[in-house]
Design an enzyme around this catalytic site. Sequence first.
Site, PDB file in Angstrom:
ATOM      1  N   CYS A 124       0.875  -1.160   0.000  1.00  0.00           N
ATOM      2  CA  CYS A 124       0.000   0.000   0.000  1.00  0.00           C
ATOM      3  C   CYS A 124       0.923   1.223   0.000  1.00  0.00           C
ATOM      4  O   CYS A 124       1.511   1.587   1.026  1.00  0.00           O
ATOM      5  CB  CYS A 124      -0.938   0.006   1.207  1.00  0.00           C
ATOM      6  N   HIS A 138      -1.750  -1.232  -3.631  1.00  0.00           N
ATOM      7  CA  HIS A 138      -2.656  -0.085  -3.624  1.00  0.00           C
ATOM      8  C   HIS A 138      -1.834   1.104  -4.096  1.00  0.00           C
ATOM      9  O   HIS A 138      -0.881   1.499  -3.422  1.00  0.00           O
ATOM     10  CB  HIS A 138      -3.139   0.217  -2.204  1.00  0.00           C
TER      11      HIS A 138
HETATM   12  C1  DNO Z   1      -8.591   1.569   2.899  1.00  0.00           C
HETATM   13  C2  DNO Z   1      -7.982   0.270   2.914  1.00  0.00           C
HETATM   14  C3  DNO Z   1      -8.320  -0.569   4.149  1.00  0.00           C
HETATM   15  C4  DNO Z   1      -7.739  -1.905   3.940  1.00  0.00           C
HETATM   16  C5  DNO Z   1      -7.791  -2.870   5.065  1.00  0.00           C
HETATM   17  C6  DNO Z   1      -6.942  -4.044   4.637  1.00  0.00           C
HETATM   18  O1  DNO Z   1      -8.789   2.151   1.908  1.00  0.00           O
HETATM   19  O2  DNO Z   1      -6.668   0.335   2.609  1.00  0.00           O
HETATM   20  O3  DNO Z   1      -9.696  -0.719   4.233  1.00  0.00           O
HETATM   21  O4  DNO Z   1      -8.520  -2.498   2.973  1.00  0.00           O
HETATM   22  O5  DNO Z   1      -7.306  -2.306   6.189  1.00  0.00           O
HETATM   23  O6  DNO Z   1      -7.152  -5.142   5.426  1.00  0.00           O
END
Ligand code: DNO
Length: 403
Positions: A277, A304
Amino acid sequence: MNESWRWFGPNDPVTIDDIRQTGATDVVSALHEVPAGEVWTLQSIREHRARIEECAPGMSRLTWSVVESIPVHEDIKLARPGHEKYVENWAVSMENLAQCGVKVICYNFMPVIDWTRTDLNLQLPSGAYALGFDQQKFAAFDLFILQRENAGADYSAMETQAAKQCFDGMSAAERAELSDNIIAGLPGKMTDSYTLDEFRAALANYQGMTKDTLRKNLFAFLAKVLPRAEAVGVKLAIHPDDPPRDMLGLPRIICTASDLELLFDALPSPSNGITLCVGTYGSRPDNDLPAMARQFGPRIHFSHLRGVTRDPLEPRSFYEAAHLDSDIDMVQVIRELLNEQRRRSQDQAHEAGIYIRPDHGHQMMDDINKTVNPGYSGIGRLKGLAEIRGVIRALTADNVELN
Ligand code: DNO
């Protein structure tokens, strides 16, 4: 690399038909209605898959490829007596998903709170709206709204004073909104929605828990599920703690490259992987994202793509910037992911692709007047995806040397 798009289910204002128009090929989704700790049955997975994948003849078929997320029950994080049944249920859900062809599973191990923001409507100079995290407001919540026991020890005298000023300057409605943003949670969160008292009680469960203990509990959980993931060809992709640091007296253990090194040293299973992420890791100035993408390349199953701009005077505060215009060098991150993807395509044993999705987006244009899931409006994410796709196309065009 596979372009994916997050869908929250039938109530998501961005529909499957909308997603089809983005050009993404894969869907990231979850059974949000199943409470944490319960099994995702084959039947419920098949029904959800049908909602995503069934389409009229001649239309592009989407594929449900990634789960985000199967929630990890709090009892597992706390290693409470009896938590084994929740581990078993988690593993069965994973096996059921694999049986239905969904083989990349994102999850997180954040105690009590999932991703956290203080502001859901920060207006940018363009007029669009972004999400943000303001350390001063967060401290104001912690010290003066939640009034967490011993919270004072986590802030310097100057920080406490600034937080007090910030608290005094807020109206009752602003305080209530701040509180809601933090404890009622954001879309896709894996934790319960709390009242202030319930929230205090949930935090109290972790009193005295060190990072080492929480890490031990994560590793024990993974030691049980990883062999089963390997057996069914599932890749697990742990999501970092967002923001990536200790908060509210809670230990957080997936924040930096060294946290990931500990994870992979302890559990080298090929099914043990990460969600890169970019925005979460990038909200710490000491995380070098292109370097992390390179270092952990083979472990990245899902990414992400989003960036943040940090406040130069208070680097714990940030807002979610446009996908290519943040403090993170997104082009370099994508270059590293493409390199990894190329390495994989040359390595027969490592056939799995990397799923990427545009993470969050600004609320803009027609979406400003719509009710949206914060961060998950359609147009802003589409803009992000289009920009990212442009970078990918440019970097993979003939004759461009990736390395
Ligand atoms: C938000 C996301 C979180 C993520 C969870 C992963 O946009 O990055 O909701 O999905 O924390 O487990």
